[in-house]
Design a protein around this motif. Structure first.
Motif, PDB file in Angstrom:
ATOM      1  N   GLN A  82     -58.762  21.745  32.147  1.00 13.53           N
ATOM      2  CA  GLN A  82     -58.935  22.426  30.871  1.00 13.53           C
ATOM      3  C   GLN A  82     -57.618  22.349  30.122  1.00 13.53           C
ATOM      4  O   GLN A  82     -56.580  22.784  30.625  1.00 13.53           O
ATOM      5  N   MET A  83     -57.685  21.814  28.922  1.00 10.26           N
ATOM      6  CA  MET A  83     -56.480  21.652  28.115  1.00 10.26           C
ATOM      7  C   MET A  83     -56.590  22.505  26.864  1.00 10.26           C
ATOM      8  O   MET A  83     -57.634  22.526  26.201  1.00 10.26           O
ATOM      9  N   HIS A  84     -55.524  23.205  26.559  1.00 11.22           N
ATOM     10  CA  HIS A  84     -55.462  24.030  25.354  1.00 11.22           C
ATOM     11  C   HIS A  84     -54.219  23.649  24.550  1.00 11.22           C
ATOM     12  O   HIS A  84     -53.307  23.003  25.063  1.00 11.22           O
ATOM     13  N   SER A  85     -54.205  24.089  23.309  1.00 12.44           N
ATOM     14  CA  SER A  85     -53.034  23.871  22.449  1.00 12.44           C
ATOM     15  C   SER A  85     -52.581  22.414  22.485  1.00 12.44           C
ATOM     16  O   SER A  85     -51.399  22.109  22.652  1.00 12.44           O
ATOM     17  N   LEU A  86     -53.534  21.551  22.316  1.00 17.75           N
ATOM     18  CA  LEU A  86     -53.240  20.126  22.411  1.00 17.75           C
ATOM     19  C   LEU A  86     -52.284  19.679  21.312  1.00 17.75           C
ATOM     20  O   LEU A  86     -52.304  20.191  20.186  1.00 17.75           O
ATOM     21  N   LYS A  87     -51.470  18.701  21.674  1.00 15.51           N
ATOM     22  CA  LYS A  87     -50.488  18.136  20.752  1.00 15.51           C
ATOM     23  C   LYS A  87     -50.735  16.634  20.650  1.00 15.51           C
ATOM     24  O   LYS A  87     -51.285  16.032  21.578  1.00 15.51           O
ATOM     25  N   PRO A  88     -50.320  16.033  19.572  1.00 14.80           N
ATOM     26  CA  PRO A  88     -50.488  14.574  19.457  1.00 14.80           C
ATOM     27  C   PRO A  88     -49.856  13.818  20.622  1.00 14.80           C
ATOM     28  O   PRO A  88     -50.384  12.784  21.043  1.00 14.80           O
ATOM     29  N   GLU A  89     -48.782  14.349  21.175  1.00 12.67           N
ATOM     30  CA  GLU A  89     -48.131  13.672  22.298  1.00 12.67           C
ATOM     31  C   GLU A  89     -48.922  13.786  23.598  1.00 12.67           C
ATOM     32  O   GLU A  89     -48.554  13.190  24.610  1.00 12.67           O
ATOM     33  N   ASP A  90     -50.012  14.549  23.590  1.00 16.25           N
ATOM     34  CA  ASP A  90     -50.915  14.582  24.751  1.00 16.25           C
ATOM     35  C   ASP A  90     -51.877  13.402  24.738  1.00 16.25           C
ATOM     36  O   ASP A  90     -52.640  13.219  25.691  1.00 16.25           O
ATOM     37  N   THR A  91     -51.861  12.633  23.679  1.00 20.18           N
ATOM     38  CA  THR A  91     -52.715  11.456  23.602  1.00 20.18           C
ATOM     39  C   THR A  91     -52.365  10.481  24.706  1.00 20.18           C
ATOM     40  O   THR A  91     -51.208  10.081  24.854  1.00 20.18           O
ATOM     41  N   ALA A  92     -53.380  10.133  25.502  1.00 21.29           N
ATOM     42  CA  ALA A  92     -53.165   9.264  26.660  1.00 21.29           C
ATOM     43  C   ALA A  92     -54.498   8.997  27.332  1.00 21.29           C
ATOM     44  O   ALA A  92     -55.505   9.628  27.006  1.00 21.29           O
ATOM     45  N   VAL A  93     -54.470   8.069  28.266  1.00 25.43           N
ATOM     46  CA  VAL A  93     -55.594   7.921  29.185  1.00 25.43           C
ATOM     47  C   VAL A  93     -55.326   8.852  30.363  1.00 25.43           C
ATOM     48  O   VAL A  93     -54.238   8.811  30.948  1.00 25.43           O
ATOM     49  N   TYR A  94     -56.299   9.672  30.679  1.00 25.01           N
ATOM     50  CA  TYR A  94     -56.161  10.642  31.750  1.00 25.01           C
ATOM     51  C   TYR A  94     -56.941  10.152  32.965  1.00 25.01           C
ATOM     52  O   TYR A  94     -58.116   9.785  32.857  1.00 25.01           O
ATOM     53  N   PHE A  95     -56.275  10.184  34.111  1.00 23.59           N
ATOM     54  CA  PHE A  95     -56.854   9.715  35.358  1.00 23.59           C
ATOM     55  C   PHE A  95     -56.915  10.868  36.355  1.00 23.59           C
ATOM     56  O   PHE A  95     -55.994  11.667  36.443  1.00 23.59           O
ATOM     57  N   CYS A  96     -57.980  10.913  37.129  1.00 22.34           N
ATOM     58  CA  CYS A  96     -57.964  11.794  38.280  1.00 22.34           C
ATOM     59  C   CYS A  96     -57.758  10.948  39.527  1.00 22.34           C
ATOM     60  O   CYS A  96     -58.061   9.740  39.537  1.00 22.34           O
ATOM     61  N   ALA A  97     -57.225  11.579  40.541  1.00 22.71           N
ATOM     62  CA  ALA A  97     -56.887  10.875  41.764  1.00 22.71           C
ATOM     63  C   ALA A  97     -57.026  11.825  42.942  1.00 22.71           C
ATOM     64  O   ALA A  97     -56.890  13.043  42.787  1.00 22.71           O
ATOM     65  N   ALA A  98     -57.286  11.259  44.110  1.00 20.36           N
ATOM     66  CA  ALA A  98     -57.424  12.051  45.330  1.00 20.36           C
ATOM     67  C   ALA A  98     -56.556  11.461  46.425  1.00 20.36           C
ATOM     68  O   ALA A  98     -56.449  10.233  46.552  1.00 20.36           O
ATOM     69  N   GLY A  99     -55.939  12.334  47.174  1.00 20.55           N
ATOM     70  CA  GLY A  99     -55.075  11.879  48.251  1.00 20.55           C
ATOM     71  C   GLY A  99     -54.888  12.956  49.295  1.00 20.55           C
ATOM     72  O   GLY A  99     -55.379  14.074  49.145  1.00 20.55           O
ATOM     73  N   ARG A 100     -54.149  12.610  50.332  1.00 18.72           N
ATOM     74  CA  ARG A 100     -53.968  13.529  51.456  1.00 18.72           C
ATOM     75  C   ARG A 100     -52.736  14.396  51.308  1.00 18.72           C
ATOM     76  O   ARG A 100     -52.593  15.392  52.009  1.00 18.72           O
TER      77      ARG A 100
END
Length: 122
Positions: A82-100
């Protein structure tokens, strides 16, 4: 076959909210740490946040703490950002990842989603 699929990206306004989802299949997130990373055009991939599934412990990048919240739904095998108070610098490709390993290094994560674009208009 392990798959992590992100949903919810798109266009958001400065100051507005957006929620991303990461649905897992082929693995049970109760046994993994799940993290969110992002990569803006021309920049390196950077850590956003992670949640340790067993305890629910979380960690955030300093610049996102207080604006972004990671959560999970055990029954749906899904993690949210959940993202709030978004800024132009938050522009990006967002990835999720899983690890140990619980941490902020991308090297700790074995499985990655394909990414979802978030664009914050100014």
């Amino acid at each position: 076959q392990v798959q992590l699929v992100e949903f919810g990206g798109g266009l958001a306004q400065t100051g507005g909210p957006l929620r991303l989802s990461c649905a897992a299949s082929g693995l049970t997130l109760t046994s993994y740490t799940t993290g969110w990373f992002r990569q803006a055009t021309g920049k390196e991939r950077e850590f956003v946040t992670a949640i340790r599934w067993s305890t629910g412990s979380t960690t955030y990048a300093v610049s996102m703490k207080g604006r972004f919240t990671i959560s999970r739904d055990n029954a749906k095998n899904t993690v949210y950002l959940q993202m709030h108070s978004l800024k132009p610098e938050d522009t990006a490709v967002y990835f999720c990842a899983a690890g140990r390993v619980f941490g902020s290094s991308s090297l700790s994560y074995n499985y990655w989603g394909q990414g979802t674009q978030v664009t914050v208009s100014s």
